[in-house]
Enzyme design. Structure first.
Site, short mmCIF file in Angstrom:
data_model
loop_
_atom_site.label_atom_id
_atom_site.label_comp_id
_atom_site.label_asym_id
_atom_site.label_seq_id
_atom_site.Cartn_x
_atom_site.Cartn_y
_atom_site.Cartn_z
CD GLN A 131 -2.89 1.24 0.28
OE1 GLN A 131 -3.57 0.25 0.05
NE2 GLN A 131 -3.04 2.37 -0.36
CG ASP A 176 -7.17 2.36 6.97
OD1 ASP A 176 -8.16 2.16 6.24
OD2 ASP A 176 -6.41 1.44 7.34
N1 NVA Z 1 -6.77 -1.05 8.05
C1 NVA Z 1 -7.57 -1.64 7.02
C2 NVA Z 1 -6.90 -1.53 5.70
C3 NVA Z 1 -7.67 -2.07 4.54
C4 NVA Z 1 -6.95 -1.96 3.25
C5 NVA Z 1 -7.86 -3.08 7.37
O1 NVA Z 1 -6.94 -3.79 7.77
O2 NVA Z 1 -9.02 -3.50 7.28
N1 CP Z 2 -6.28 -0.81 0.02
C1 CP Z 2 -6.50 -2.14 -0.02
O1 CP Z 2 -5.67 -2.96 0.38
O2 CP Z 2 -7.69 -2.46 -0.55
P1 CP Z 2 -8.33 -3.92 -0.65
O3 CP Z 2 -8.68 -4.35 0.76
O4 CP Z 2 -9.51 -3.76 -1.53
O5 CP Z 2 -7.29 -4.83 -1.23
#
Ligand code: NVA
Ligand code: CP
Length: 333
Positions: free
Chosen positions: A137, A231
């Site tokens: 990311q 986030d």
């Molecule tokens: N912090 C989030 C990121 C998703 C791309 C998760 O782990 O759900």
């Molecule tokens: N940003 C990210 O990792 O998105 P996904 O959960 O859709 O892969």
């Protein structure tokens, strides 16, 4: 050129600043080649397996499209698609997959599982997100900021506003420390970053000239930022019971137009790894709205849809940067 062939991509901690910049430069080249129609395939005939214990849109598609562009074949194993973690250990699964595949992507809960796969498979393993880290990311986020702000990486100032223990924030903090950037984590004190990780990043920062700081005050923390990042307030794998507490703690840390103005930087941009709760037009969004009376969470719809928001460029760059990781570690040049 750097020899990072066969190197695992589990966390940016294991990569030197020059190696990280190499991945970013290669991503720029691959993006340009794709746009120009001059892309050369370096993964022809390679077999790649994607293990997803958690849901994904961007990461899964980025690996699949990136690998296909480069001539590789893909096998997708979804959350209920293999025995790993149920009937078979990660160590045994690693040795099985290592005999059939040239590269393994892993998204799941434990960073330890990613490490076990790397240790026992004998092929490169790429971390597609764990509870602790999300290194692919970061490459997309940094590349996007460089493209839009037209600044060198070391000159870019990040302010991450929200859950200071978030996996994406952890990964960004490591990346920022490595590349000599300024990184402010702006969060309630209850969600301050893990002290051990912070100490490690500060030790790296001493070498690279990075500035890593934690703020509990939003206005102070975002002042001077080039990139405001946030986030979700509850990550995949965390219990639903935590929503109420997180909403209470993080509501003052919602990224809204006041926060963007508080940067005092008219050129500041907004980044988010996605998916984002910026309205209640989703199944989960509706549930939260019904239960807690909140329709926008970590970012307002206004900021998400504003000109400052670069989230969809960022999402596209997931593919170019993930392709770069695969080409660098597995490509035949
Ligand atoms: N912090 C989030 C990121 C998703 C791309 C998760 O782990 O759900
Ligand atoms: N940003 C990210 O990792 O998105 P996904 O959960 O859709 O892969």
């Amino acid at each position: 050129m750097f020899n990072v062939r066969n190197k695992d991509f589990l966390t940016l901690m294991d990569w030197t600043p020059r190696q990280i910049e190499y991945l970013l430069d290669l991503a720029e080249d691959l993006k340009k080649a794709k746009y120009d129609g001059t892309e050369q395939q370096t993964l022809k005939g390679k077999e790649i397996v994607l293990i997803f214990e958690k849901a994904s849109t961007r990461t899964r598609c980025a690996f699949q499209v990136g690998a296909q562009d480069q001539g590789a074949h893909i096998t997708y194993l979804g959350p209920s698609g293999s025995h790993m973690g149920h009937k078979e250990t990660a160590k045994d699964t690693a040795r099985v997959l290592g005999g059939m595949y040239d590269g393994i992507e892993y998204r799941g809960f434990s960073q330890r599982t990613a490490e076990t796969l790397a240790e026992y498979s004998g092929v490169p393993v790429w971390n597609g997100l764990t509870d602790e880290d999300h290194p692919t990311q970061v490459l997309a986020d940094f590349l996007t900021a460089k493209e839009v702000l037209k600044k060198e990486y070391k000159d870019i100032k990040y302010a991450f506003v929200g859950d200071g223990q978030d996996n994406v924030s952890n990964a960004l903090m490591i990346g920022a420390a490595k590349l000599g950037m300024s990184y402010h984590v702006v969060c309630p004190k209850e969600l301050n970053p893990n002290q051990d990780l912070l100490d490690k990043c500060n030790a790296i920062a001493k070498e690279t000239g990075a500035e890593i700081k934690v703020f509990n005050d939003v206005d102070e923390g975002v002042k001077g930022a080039d990139v405001v990042y946030t986030d979700v307030w509850v990550s995949m794998g965390e219990p639903d019971s935590i929503w109420e507490q997180r909403i209470k703690l993080l509501k003052p840390y919602q990224v809204n137009s006041h926060v963007m103005q508080a940067t005092q930087n008219p050129n500041a941009i907004f980044e988010h790894c996605l998916p984002a709760f910026h309205n209640d037009d989703t199944e989960v969004g509706k549930e939260i709205a019904d239960k807690y009376g909140i329709t926008e969470m970590e970012v307002t719809d206004e900021v998400f849809e504003s000109k400052q928001s670069v989230v969809f460029r960022e999402a596209e760059n997931r593919m170019h940067t993930i392709k770069s990781v695969m080409v660098a570690t597995l490509g035949e040049n």
